[in-house]
Write a protein that holds these residues in place. Sequence first.
Motif, short mmCIF file in Angstrom:
data_model
loop_
_atom_site.label_atom_id
_atom_site.label_comp_id
_atom_site.label_asym_id
_atom_site.label_seq_id
_atom_site.Cartn_x
_atom_site.Cartn_y
_atom_site.Cartn_z
N GLY A 177 -9.62 12.22 5.89
CA GLY A 177 -9.84 12.36 7.32
C GLY A 177 -10.37 11.12 8.03
O GLY A 177 -10.47 11.11 9.25
N ARG A 178 -10.70 10.09 7.29
CA ARG A 178 -11.17 8.88 7.96
C ARG A 178 -10.00 7.94 8.24
O ARG A 178 -8.94 8.08 7.65
N VAL A 179 -10.19 7.03 9.17
CA VAL A 179 -9.17 6.01 9.43
C VAL A 179 -9.01 5.20 8.15
O VAL A 179 -10.00 4.71 7.59
N GLY A 180 -7.78 5.11 7.69
CA GLY A 180 -7.54 4.40 6.44
C GLY A 180 -6.55 3.26 6.54
O GLY A 180 -6.40 2.49 5.60
N LEU A 181 -5.88 3.16 7.67
CA LEU A 181 -4.89 2.11 7.86
C LEU A 181 -5.15 1.43 9.20
O LEU A 181 -5.51 2.09 10.18
N PHE A 182 -4.99 0.12 9.23
CA PHE A 182 -5.33 -0.67 10.40
C PHE A 182 -4.13 -1.54 10.77
O PHE A 182 -3.73 -2.40 9.99
N LEU A 183 -3.58 -1.28 11.94
CA LEU A 183 -2.44 -2.04 12.44
C LEU A 183 -2.96 -3.07 13.44
O LEU A 183 -3.40 -2.72 14.54
N THR A 184 -2.94 -4.33 13.03
CA THR A 184 -3.46 -5.41 13.85
C THR A 184 -2.34 -5.96 14.74
O THR A 184 -1.22 -6.15 14.28
N THR A 185 -2.68 -6.21 15.99
CA THR A 185 -1.71 -6.70 16.95
C THR A 185 -2.24 -7.95 17.65
O THR A 185 -3.44 -8.16 17.71
N ASP A 186 -1.32 -8.73 18.20
CA ASP A 186 -1.71 -9.89 19.01
C ASP A 186 -1.58 -9.57 20.50
O ASP A 186 -1.88 -10.41 21.34
N THR A 211 0.88 -1.16 0.00
CA THR A 211 0.00 0.00 0.00
C THR A 211 0.92 1.21 0.00
O THR A 211 1.79 1.33 0.87
N ALA A 212 0.73 2.10 -0.97
CA ALA A 212 1.56 3.30 -1.05
C ALA A 212 1.06 4.34 -0.07
O ALA A 212 -0.15 4.58 0.06
N LEU A 213 1.98 4.96 0.64
CA LEU A 213 1.68 6.04 1.55
C LEU A 213 2.56 7.22 1.15
O LEU A 213 3.79 7.12 1.18
N VAL A 214 1.94 8.32 0.74
CA VAL A 214 2.69 9.49 0.29
C VAL A 214 3.24 10.21 1.51
O VAL A 214 2.51 10.51 2.46
N VAL A 215 4.55 10.48 1.48
CA VAL A 215 5.26 11.10 2.60
C VAL A 215 6.02 12.33 2.12
O VAL A 215 6.26 12.51 0.93
N ARG A 216 6.41 13.19 3.07
CA ARG A 216 7.21 14.38 2.74
C ARG A 216 8.66 14.04 2.45
O ARG A 216 9.28 14.63 1.57
N ASP A 217 9.19 13.14 3.27
CA ASP A 217 10.63 12.88 3.23
C ASP A 217 10.87 11.41 3.58
O ASP A 217 10.29 10.90 4.55
N ARG A 233 -4.77 8.94 9.84
CA ARG A 233 -5.45 8.27 10.95
C ARG A 233 -5.40 6.76 10.78
O ARG A 233 -5.67 6.25 9.70
N TRP A 234 -5.02 6.08 11.86
CA TRP A 234 -4.87 4.63 11.90
C TRP A 234 -5.68 4.09 13.08
O TRP A 234 -5.90 4.79 14.06
N ASP A 235 -6.04 2.82 13.01
CA ASP A 235 -6.51 2.06 14.16
C ASP A 235 -5.41 1.10 14.57
O ASP A 235 -4.82 0.43 13.72
N LEU A 236 -5.12 1.05 15.87
CA LEU A 236 -4.40 -0.07 16.44
C LEU A 236 -5.49 -0.99 16.95
O LEU A 236 -6.35 -0.55 17.74
N ILE A 237 -5.49 -2.22 16.52
CA ILE A 237 -6.61 -3.11 16.83
C ILE A 237 -6.14 -4.53 17.12
O ILE A 237 -5.23 -5.03 16.47
N GLN A 238 -6.74 -5.10 18.15
CA GLN A 238 -6.58 -6.52 18.43
C GLN A 238 -7.96 -7.14 18.33
O GLN A 238 -8.83 -6.91 19.18
N PRO A 239 -8.19 -7.92 17.27
CA PRO A 239 -9.52 -8.52 17.10
C PRO A 239 -9.89 -9.42 18.28
O PRO A 239 -9.02 -10.03 18.91
N ALA A 240 -11.19 -9.46 18.57
CA ALA A 240 -11.70 -10.30 19.67
C ALA A 240 -11.47 -11.76 19.34
O ALA A 240 -11.43 -12.17 18.20
#
Length: 128
Positions: free
Chosen positions: A74-83, A7-13, A121-128
């Motif tokens: 402005g909406r959450v567009g990336l989701f970082l899933t954790t265990d 997934t491409a993420l446009v950055v400044r530097d 905006r991202w979610d850090l999420i641990q699925p149930a």
Amino acid sequence: MPHLGLTALVVRDYDEAIAYYTRALGFELREDTPRGDGSRWVVVAPPGSRETALLLARASTPAQADRVGDQTGGRVGLFLTTDDFDRDYKRMVAEGVVFEEEPRYEDYGAVVVFQDLYGNRWDLIQPA
């Protein structure tokens, strides 16, 4: 079988983005290859991620620069899933990650919204 690879993420530097994603989010730098036009092919991914990674793409036009930090309107567009939600939340707080709320424990899992260094905006999420 096809899979979503990058997934491409446009950055400044490039360098500031690499530093943030590897330090604050704990991602691994998978590739940083110079290209002939002065750009770089920069890929970061969470440790152990086998299929999906982020391509950090430096903005090269004014229109792209305008989208840095707001690629999803402005909406959450990336989701970082954790265990281990608590472990990763605490580590990210210690690294200065900006959280928009306190962690929530929903039917679908533990979740908290955070912003990366550009305001995406991202979610850090641990699925149930």
